[in-house]
Design a protein around this motif. Structure first.
Motif, mmCIF file in Angstrom:
data_model
loop_
_atom_site.group_PDB
_atom_site.id
_atom_site.type_symbol
_atom_site.label_atom_id
_atom_site.label_comp_id
_atom_site.label_asym_id
_atom_site.label_seq_id
_atom_site.Cartn_x
_atom_site.Cartn_y
_atom_site.Cartn_z
ATOM 1 N N VAL A 36 23.022 -64.055 26.461
ATOM 2 C CA VAL A 36 23.414 -62.821 27.115
ATOM 3 C C VAL A 36 22.687 -62.777 28.456
ATOM 4 C CG1 VAL A 36 23.922 -61.557 24.987
ATOM 5 C CG2 VAL A 36 21.615 -61.470 25.943
ATOM 6 N N SER A 37 23.244 -62.009 29.376
ATOM 7 C CA SER A 37 22.598 -61.887 30.681
ATOM 8 C C SER A 37 22.733 -60.462 31.194
ATOM 9 C CB SER A 37 23.190 -62.874 31.684
ATOM 10 O OG SER A 37 24.543 -62.562 31.949
ATOM 11 N N VAL A 38 21.757 -60.087 32.013
ATOM 12 C CA VAL A 38 21.738 -58.775 32.647
ATOM 13 C C VAL A 38 21.543 -58.993 34.135
ATOM 14 C CG1 VAL A 38 20.515 -56.575 32.823
ATOM 15 C CG2 VAL A 38 20.744 -57.696 30.597
ATOM 16 N N GLN A 39 22.387 -58.397 34.956
ATOM 17 C CA GLN A 39 22.210 -58.428 36.400
ATOM 18 C C GLN A 39 21.904 -57.011 36.876
ATOM 19 O OE1 GLN A 39 25.403 -59.755 35.229
ATOM 20 N NE2 GLN A 39 24.248 -61.611 34.871
ATOM 21 N N ALA A 40 20.900 -56.928 37.743
ATOM 22 C CA ALA A 40 20.543 -55.637 38.317
ATOM 23 C C ALA A 40 20.175 -55.844 39.773
ATOM 24 C CB ALA A 40 19.377 -55.011 37.547
ATOM 25 N N PRO A 41 20.785 -55.099 40.662
ATOM 26 C CA PRO A 41 21.919 -54.212 40.433
ATOM 27 C C PRO A 41 23.175 -55.011 40.086
ATOM 28 C CG PRO A 41 21.529 -54.424 42.788
ATOM 29 C CD PRO A 41 20.422 -55.179 42.087
ATOM 30 N N PRO A 42 24.248 -54.336 39.657
ATOM 31 C CA PRO A 42 25.476 -55.023 39.307
ATOM 32 C C PRO A 42 25.995 -55.893 40.451
ATOM 33 C CG PRO A 42 25.593 -52.734 38.629
ATOM 34 C CD PRO A 42 24.357 -52.880 39.474
ATOM 35 N N ASP A 43 26.601 -57.027 40.088
ATOM 36 C CA ASP A 43 27.208 -57.934 41.076
ATOM 37 C C ASP A 43 28.698 -58.050 40.769
ATOM 38 O OD1 ASP A 43 27.997 -59.869 42.840
ATOM 39 O OD2 ASP A 43 26.619 -61.403 42.124
ATOM 40 N N PRO A 44 29.527 -57.170 41.337
ATOM 41 C CA PRO A 44 30.966 -57.197 41.024
ATOM 42 C C PRO A 44 31.650 -58.499 41.438
ATOM 43 C CG PRO A 44 30.516 -55.686 42.834
ATOM 44 C CD PRO A 44 29.189 -56.127 42.299
ATOM 45 N N LYS A 45 31.068 -59.229 42.384
ATOM 46 C CA LYS A 45 31.674 -60.493 42.815
ATOM 47 C C LYS A 45 31.727 -61.517 41.682
ATOM 48 C CE LYS A 45 30.294 -60.209 47.661
ATOM 49 N NZ LYS A 45 29.526 -60.899 48.706
ATOM 50 N N LEU A 46 30.807 -61.429 40.719
ATOM 51 C CA LEU A 46 30.778 -62.376 39.611
ATOM 52 C C LEU A 46 32.100 -62.384 38.851
ATOM 53 C CD1 LEU A 46 29.164 -64.352 37.790
ATOM 54 C CD2 LEU A 46 28.424 -62.344 36.487
ATOM 55 N N TYR A 47 32.711 -61.240 38.684
ATOM 56 C CA TYR A 47 33.918 -61.125 37.869
ATOM 57 C C TYR A 47 35.190 -61.409 38.652
ATOM 58 C CZ TYR A 47 30.167 -58.855 35.492
ATOM 59 O OH TYR A 47 28.942 -58.602 34.947
ATOM 60 N N GLN A 48 35.052 -61.603 39.953
ATOM 61 C CA GLN A 48 36.198 -61.875 40.813
ATOM 62 C C GLN A 48 36.113 -63.256 41.426
ATOM 63 O OE1 GLN A 48 35.381 -58.696 43.475
ATOM 64 N NE2 GLN A 48 35.888 -57.130 41.983
#
Length: 120
Positions: free
Chosen positions: A101-113
């Motif tokens: 599992v992984s946690v990114q902070a702050p969120p990185d919306p580019k990862l999902y696109q």
């Protein structure tokens, strides 16, 4: 409050494994994302960069390597890996597969696109 099962997350493409976005802005979280990833032996989670996010990876099962730039480091169940912002990283599952599992902070919306991956 929100309760979700890891395997109920939204699939996203980062290789041939089962990768899912479980918690993040799409579920109302403001400061982090939480992902689930499960890979068969030899399957890679593509190398990528979070330009302004830290990435905390927790290996829950199996083994493999994490690639940081051109270097590889062995990882196994119980390991916790902190990847700093701007580090080019990804994983490859070992002979026992890899579940993390992984946690990114702050969120990185580019990862999902696909945008967190350098253009080649």
């Amino acid at each position: 409050m929100l309760i979700k099962r890891m395997d109920d997350g939204e699939p996203f493409d980062m290789g041939l494994g089962d990768t899912r976005r479980v918690i993040g802005p799409h579920t109302g979280a403001k400061h982090l994302t939480f992902n689930y990833a499960k890979f068969s032996p030899g399957v890679a989670f593509k190398q990528h960069i979070h330009e302004s996010s830290e990435d905390l990876i927790i290996v829950l099962g199996g083994d493999g390597v994490i690639r940081l730039d051109d270097n590889e480091y062995p990882i196994k169940e119980g390991d916790v890996i902190l990847v700093s912002e701007g580090e080019y990283h990804g994983t490859v599952a070992g002979p026992n597969g890899l579940f993390c599992v992984s946690v990114q902070a702050p969120p990185d919306p580019k990862l999902y696109q696909g945008g967190a991956q350098p253009q080649t």
